[in-house]
Motif scaffolding. Structure first.
Motif, short mmCIF file in Angstrom:
data_model
loop_
_atom_site.label_atom_id
_atom_site.label_comp_id
_atom_site.label_asym_id
_atom_site.label_seq_id
_atom_site.Cartn_x
_atom_site.Cartn_y
_atom_site.Cartn_z
N LEU A 200 36.82 38.69 41.93
CA LEU A 200 36.72 38.78 40.48
C LEU A 200 36.23 37.48 39.86
O LEU A 200 35.40 37.47 38.96
N GLU B 280 42.50 45.56 40.21
CA GLU B 280 41.40 44.63 40.51
C GLU B 280 40.09 45.38 40.72
O GLU B 280 39.04 44.93 40.25
N GLY C 14 40.88 39.70 46.32
CA GLY C 14 40.62 40.31 45.01
C GLY C 14 40.36 39.29 43.92
O GLY C 14 39.35 39.36 43.22
N PRO C 15 41.26 38.31 43.74
CA PRO C 15 41.00 37.29 42.72
C PRO C 15 39.74 36.47 42.98
O PRO C 15 39.01 36.12 42.05
#
Length: 132
Positions: free
Chosen positions: A84, A15, A80-81
């Motif tokens: 992003l 990531e 993290g997602p």
């Protein structure tokens, strides 16, 4: 993390590399936003969660060598997602998501489903109800 969760540190590293590649590819005018997203959605929540988790384990006397696994999982699967996604959407994309979400919650529909003439008629009827 051990056992079935051995991949979590590798996922976090992937990531981070994806974010860096995105940072390099975005336009210069978006880099400040992408960097701010990394700090405010990625780093700060992760480090605060990690520090709180470690402090809790220390307070109850259950600190162990693998104590960082739980905050690492939260970072890998949540922060993290989100980091992003927000970085990929950019300023305009995040603003449209926020606007759509607000309209969905407040009005039961997204702006794309509204028609121009319906908006003005609806706005007039809403104003007249509130003032009367």
């Amino acid at each position: 993390c051990t056992g079935a969760l051995r991949f979590v540190p590798w996922l976090k590293a992937a990531e981070g590399l994806l974010w860096f590649a995105l940072f390099v590819r975005v336009g210069v005018d978006q880099r400040g936003f992408v960097a701010a997203v990394a700090v405010k959605i990625g780093a700060v929540p992760y480090y605060l969660g990690w520090a709180g988790w470690i402090a809790l384990l220390m307070a109850i006397g259950r600190l162990h060598p693998r104590a960082s696994c739980a905050p690492d999982m939260v970072g890998a699967f949540l922060w993290g997602p989100l980091m992003l996604s927000a970085s990929l959407l950019g300023v305009g994309g995040c603003a449209s998501v926020c606007t759509s979400a607000t309209n969905l919650v407040l009005h039961g529909r997204c702006p794309a489903t509204r028609k121009g003439s319906d908006e003005s008629a609806e706005g007039a009827s809403d104003d007249s109800l509130e003032s009367g």
